[in-house]
Design a protein around this motif. Structure first.
Motif, PDB file in Angstrom:
ATOM      1  N   ASN A  38       1.084  -1.154   0.107  1.00  0.00           N
ATOM      2  CA  ASN A  38      -0.292  -0.696  -0.266  1.00  0.00           C
ATOM      3  C   ASN A  38       0.988   1.641  -0.507  1.00  0.00           C
ATOM      4  OD1 ASN A  38      -2.366  -1.344  -0.064  1.00  0.00           O
ATOM      5  ND2 ASN A  38      -2.031  -1.903   2.217  1.00  0.00           N
ATOM      6  N   THR A  39       1.601   1.404  -1.282  1.00  0.00           N
ATOM      7  CA  THR A  39       3.045   2.376  -1.195  1.00  0.00           C
ATOM      8  C   THR A  39       3.746   2.234  -2.149  1.00  0.00           C
ATOM      9  OG1 THR A  39       4.516   3.196   0.069  1.00  0.00           O
ATOM     10  CG2 THR A  39       4.461   1.190   0.303  1.00  0.00           C
ATOM     11  N   GLN A  40       4.199   3.474  -2.445  1.00  0.00           N
ATOM     12  CA  GLN A  40       4.971   3.504  -4.124  1.00  0.00           C
ATOM     13  C   GLN A  40       6.310   2.953  -3.563  1.00  0.00           C
ATOM     14  OE1 GLN A  40       4.085   6.278  -6.469  1.00  0.00           O
ATOM     15  NE2 GLN A  40       6.126   7.037  -6.597  1.00  0.00           N
ATOM     16  N   ILE A  41       6.652   1.994  -4.217  1.00  0.00           N
ATOM     17  CA  ILE A  41       7.844   1.326  -4.261  1.00  0.00           C
ATOM     18  C   ILE A  41       8.621   2.311  -5.944  1.00  0.00           C
ATOM     19  CG2 ILE A  41       9.160  -0.625  -4.482  1.00  0.00           C
ATOM     20  CD1 ILE A  41       7.430  -0.715  -2.306  1.00  0.00           C
ATOM     21  N   GLY A  42       9.883   2.840  -4.836  1.00  0.00           N
ATOM     22  CA  GLY A  42      10.950   3.235  -6.198  1.00  0.00           C
ATOM     23  C   GLY A  42      12.671   2.715  -6.223  1.00  0.00           C
ATOM     24  N   CYS A  43      12.813   1.683  -5.798  1.00  0.00           N
ATOM     25  CA  CYS A  43      14.402   1.563  -5.611  1.00  0.00           C
ATOM     26  C   CYS A  43      13.789   0.367  -4.428  1.00  0.00           C
ATOM     27  CB  CYS A  43      15.031   2.756  -4.677  1.00  0.00           C
ATOM     28  SG  CYS A  43      14.838   2.790  -3.097  1.00  0.00           S
ATOM     29  N   GLY A  44      15.383  -0.498  -4.863  1.00  0.00           N
ATOM     30  CA  GLY A  44      15.937  -1.253  -4.564  1.00  0.00           C
ATOM     31  C   GLY A  44      17.226  -2.500  -4.795  1.00  0.00           C
ATOM     32  N   PHE A  45      17.809  -2.955  -3.758  1.00  0.00           N
ATOM     33  CA  PHE A  45      19.153  -3.278  -3.576  1.00  0.00           C
ATOM     34  C   PHE A  45      18.745  -4.757  -3.827  1.00  0.00           C
ATOM     35  CE2 PHE A  45      22.946  -4.882  -2.277  1.00  0.00           C
ATOM     36  CZ  PHE A  45      23.920  -4.400  -2.870  1.00  0.00           C
ATOM     37  N   PHE A  46      19.472  -5.522  -4.172  1.00  0.00           N
ATOM     38  CA  PHE A  46      19.281  -7.420  -3.818  1.00  0.00           C
ATOM     39  C   PHE A  46      21.172  -7.813  -3.967  1.00  0.00           C
ATOM     40  CE2 PHE A  46      15.136  -7.382  -4.285  1.00  0.00           C
ATOM     41  CZ  PHE A  46      13.960  -8.398  -3.293  1.00  0.00           C
ATOM     42  N   PHE A  47      21.439  -8.587  -2.554  1.00  0.00           N
ATOM     43  CA  PHE A  47      22.512  -9.743  -2.381  1.00  0.00           C
ATOM     44  C   PHE A  47      22.370 -10.713  -3.650  1.00  0.00           C
ATOM     45  CE2 PHE A  47      21.934  -7.463   1.218  1.00  0.00           C
ATOM     46  CZ  PHE A  47      23.433  -7.004   1.802  1.00  0.00           C
ATOM     47  N   ASP A  48      21.323 -11.543  -3.270  1.00  0.00           N
ATOM     48  CA  ASP A  48      20.948 -12.598  -4.687  1.00  0.00           C
ATOM     49  C   ASP A  48      20.169 -12.757  -4.579  1.00  0.00           C
ATOM     50  OD1 ASP A  48      20.093 -13.713  -1.882  1.00  0.00           O
ATOM     51  OD2 ASP A  48      22.115 -14.532  -1.733  1.00  0.00           O
ATOM     52  N   GLU A  49      19.108 -13.444  -5.574  1.00  0.00           N
ATOM     53  CA  GLU A  49      17.222 -14.125  -5.378  1.00  0.00           C
ATOM     54  C   GLU A  49      16.631 -14.336  -4.344  1.00  0.00           C
ATOM     55  OE1 GLU A  49      19.872 -18.227  -5.895  1.00  0.00           O
ATOM     56  OE2 GLU A  49      20.300 -16.044  -6.210  1.00  0.00           O
ATOM     57  N   MET A  50      17.641 -14.151  -3.006  1.00  0.00           N
ATOM     58  CA  MET A  50      17.053 -14.307  -1.722  1.00  0.00           C
ATOM     59  C   MET A  50      16.640 -13.535  -0.715  1.00  0.00           C
ATOM     60  SD  MET A  50      15.725 -17.440  -2.206  1.00  0.00           S
ATOM     61  CE  MET A  50      14.442 -17.646  -0.836  1.00  0.00           C
ATOM     62  N   ASN A  51      17.939 -12.701  -0.976  1.00  0.00           N
ATOM     63  CA  ASN A  51      18.557 -11.542   0.193  1.00  0.00           C
ATOM     64  C   ASN A  51      18.364 -10.521  -0.734  1.00  0.00           C
ATOM     65  OD1 ASN A  51      18.343 -13.131   2.616  1.00  0.00           O
ATOM     66  ND2 ASN A  51      19.632 -14.002   0.578  1.00  0.00           N
ATOM     67  N   GLY A  52      17.352  -9.339  -0.042  1.00  0.00           N
ATOM     68  CA  GLY A  52      17.128  -7.665  -0.316  1.00  0.00           C
ATOM     69  C   GLY A  52      15.996  -6.778  -0.093  1.00  0.00           C
ATOM     70  N   PHE A  53      16.368  -5.940  -0.965  1.00  0.00           N
ATOM     71  CA  PHE A  53      15.423  -4.828   0.047  1.00  0.00           C
ATOM     72  C   PHE A  53      14.542  -3.797  -1.066  1.00  0.00           C
ATOM     73  CE2 PHE A  53      19.436  -5.131   2.460  1.00  0.00           C
ATOM     74  CZ  PHE A  53      19.376  -5.186   3.834  1.00  0.00           C
ATOM     75  N   VAL A  54      13.569  -3.091  -0.398  1.00  0.00           N
ATOM     76  CA  VAL A  54      12.607  -1.952  -1.611  1.00  0.00           C
ATOM     77  C   VAL A  54      12.808  -0.699  -0.970  1.00  0.00           C
ATOM     78  CG1 VAL A  54      12.255  -3.801  -3.229  1.00  0.00           C
ATOM     79  CG2 VAL A  54      10.948  -2.934  -0.483  1.00  0.00           C
ATOM     80  N   GLY A  55      12.779   0.151  -0.877  1.00  0.00           N
ATOM     81  CA  GLY A  55      12.288   1.451  -0.591  1.00  0.00           C
ATOM     82  C   GLY A  55      11.150   1.950  -1.464  1.00  0.00           C
ATOM     83  N   SER A  56      10.120   2.673  -0.007  1.00  0.00           N
ATOM     84  CA  SER A  56       9.205   3.393  -0.867  1.00  0.00           C
ATOM     85  C   SER A  56       8.861   4.645  -0.933  1.00  0.00           C
ATOM     86  CB  SER A  56       7.781   2.493  -0.333  1.00  0.00           C
ATOM     87  OG  SER A  56       7.712   2.682   1.643  1.00  0.00           O
ATOM     88  N   GLY A  57       7.568   5.352  -0.651  1.00  0.00           N
ATOM     89  CA  GLY A  57       7.606   6.688  -0.464  1.00  0.00           C
ATOM     90  C   GLY A  57       7.275   7.497  -1.455  1.00  0.00           C
ATOM     91  N   LEU A  58       6.917   8.602  -1.557  1.00  0.00           N
ATOM     92  CA  LEU A  58       6.222   9.803  -2.711  1.00  0.00           C
ATOM     93  C   LEU A  58       7.117  10.866  -2.297  1.00  0.00           C
ATOM     94  CD1 LEU A  58       2.583   9.938  -2.021  1.00  0.00           C
ATOM     95  CD2 LEU A  58       3.806   8.518  -3.725  1.00  0.00           C
ATOM     96  N   ARG A  59       7.739  11.093  -3.988  1.00  0.00           N
ATOM     97  CA  ARG A  59       8.351  12.043  -3.625  1.00  0.00           C
ATOM     98  C   ARG A  59       7.760  13.758  -3.881  1.00  0.00           C
ATOM     99  NH1 ARG A  59      13.615  11.089  -8.055  1.00  0.00           N
ATOM    100  NH2 ARG A  59      14.026   8.777  -7.215  1.00  0.00           N
ATOM    101  N   ARG A  60       8.443  14.931  -3.473  1.00  0.00           N
ATOM    102  CA  ARG A  60       7.738  16.137  -4.091  1.00  0.00           C
ATOM    103  C   ARG A  60       6.792  16.420  -2.845  1.00  0.00           C
ATOM    104  NH1 ARG A  60       9.700  18.400  -8.170  1.00  0.00           N
ATOM    105  NH2 ARG A  60      10.822  16.943 -10.017  1.00  0.00           N
ATOM    106  N   THR A  61       5.180  15.207  -2.753  1.00  0.00           N
ATOM    107  CA  THR A  61       4.401  16.136  -2.526  1.00  0.00           C
ATOM    108  C   THR A  61       4.726  16.213  -1.051  1.00  0.00           C
ATOM    109  OG1 THR A  61       3.755  13.400  -1.726  1.00  0.00           O
ATOM    110  CG2 THR A  61       3.429  15.447  -3.448  1.00  0.00           C
ATOM    111  N   PHE A  62       5.402  15.274  -0.075  1.00  0.00           N
ATOM    112  CA  PHE A  62       5.902  14.664   1.243  1.00  0.00           C
ATOM    113  C   PHE A  62       4.569  14.233   2.187  1.00  0.00           C
ATOM    114  CE2 PHE A  62       9.133  17.843   0.031  1.00  0.00           C
ATOM    115  CZ  PHE A  62       9.933  16.893  -0.311  1.00  0.00           C
ATOM    116  N   ILE A  63       3.722  13.533   1.318  1.00  0.00           N
ATOM    117  CA  ILE A  63       2.714  13.650   1.881  1.00  0.00           C
ATOM    118  C   ILE A  63       2.738  12.029   3.447  1.00  0.00           C
ATOM    119  CG2 ILE A  63       1.111  14.460   0.879  1.00  0.00           C
ATOM    120  CD1 ILE A  63      -0.726  12.633  -0.769  1.00  0.00           C
ATOM    121  N   SER A  64       3.747  11.113   2.681  1.00  0.00           N
ATOM    122  CA  SER A  64       3.979   9.304   3.038  1.00  0.00           C
ATOM    123  C   SER A  64       4.836   9.812   3.504  1.00  0.00           C
ATOM    124  CB  SER A  64       3.534   8.860   1.205  1.00  0.00           C
ATOM    125  OG  SER A  64       5.164   8.934   1.042  1.00  0.00           O
TER     126      SER A  64
END
Length: 236
Positions: A38-64
């Motif tokens: 229930n949020t906008q995903i804008g980036c990510g980083f994965f070490f391999d096919e199992m372990n990783g991260f994603v970042g979320s939020g909205l730019r400009r509006t600063f409402i999220s």
């Protein structure tokens, strides 16, 4: 009049198009919806096919609220990391190793987050007010690009930054990527004009930088790992 029979050519074309359609179908069939967030995903980083991260939020509006999620099972389940409360969006994540990593944040403040426990908890580095765009770390330096702040390089793990990428009238630095631990490049975007901007390159892991070729307003740069090739994506 000699009439050329085009049926073989058309038949070959039809066969080629059919093969391409099959390949496209096979390729897209490998994509599966693994989680609806229930949020906008804008980036990510994965070490391999199992372990990783994603970042979320909205730019400009600063409402999220900016947030980072991590997975250890290839995205089947996600856990919420502990992060500083920030209105905005996580724009990039880069892990230097299994324990230490950085995240740039597009916000009115707190442009950089850092983790030293593998991404479970993140803390805010005391940087000037600005909006983080991209971050990259090598064994020698942490490189940050940002709006409202020229962007720069840190040699103390992100605690302080030198204003390295000052171009024209303190214009914004946008993208950063490295082909290996030594060779990298940063793109600079002009502020409200079409005059283009210079790129910067390094050959020692970010310790020293050289102003390079003039580019269009480039919002990102992508390195082909293991080579000296970069792709710069110009706006429009």
């Amino acid at each position: 009049m000699l009439r050329l029979d085009r049926r073989p050519t058309l038949l070959r074309l039809a066969i080629v198009l059919s093969l391409l359609a099959c390949l496209h179908s096979e390729a897209t069939a490998t994509w599966n919806l693994i989680k609806q967030m229930n949020t906008q995903i804008g980036c990510g980083f994965f070490f391999d096919e199992m372990n990783g991260f994603v970042g979320s939020g909205l730019r400009r509006t600063f409402i999220s609220t900016a947030q980072i999620f991590h997975t250890t099972d290839g995205g089947t389940t996600w856990s919420t990391a502990t992060v500083p409360f920030t209105r905005g969006a996580v724009t990039s994540i880069f892990m230097l190793n299994k324990r230490t990593g950085y995240a740039s944040v597009f916000s009115m403040s707190q442009t950089l987050w850092k983790t030293i426990d593998g991404g479970l908890t993140w803390t805010s580095e005391p940087l000037p007010v600005g909006s983080g765009i991209c971050v990259y770390a090598t064994p020698s330096a942490v490189v940050l690009t940002s709006w409202t702040y020229p962007g720069g390089v840190s040699f103390d793990g992100g605690a302080t930054f030198n204003r390295t990428f000052i171009d024209r009238q303190l214009t914004m630095s946008n993208g950063v990527d490295f082909t290996d631990d030594l060779h990298g490049a940063v793109t600079i975007g002009p502020h409200g004009n079409n005059q283009g901007a210079n790129s910067y390159s390094t050959f020692d892991g970010g310790v020293t930088w050289t102003k390079g070729y003039n580019l269009p307003e480039a919002w990102g740069i992508y390195a082909l790992k293991g080579t000296q090739t970069y792709f710069a994506a110009a706006e429009g």
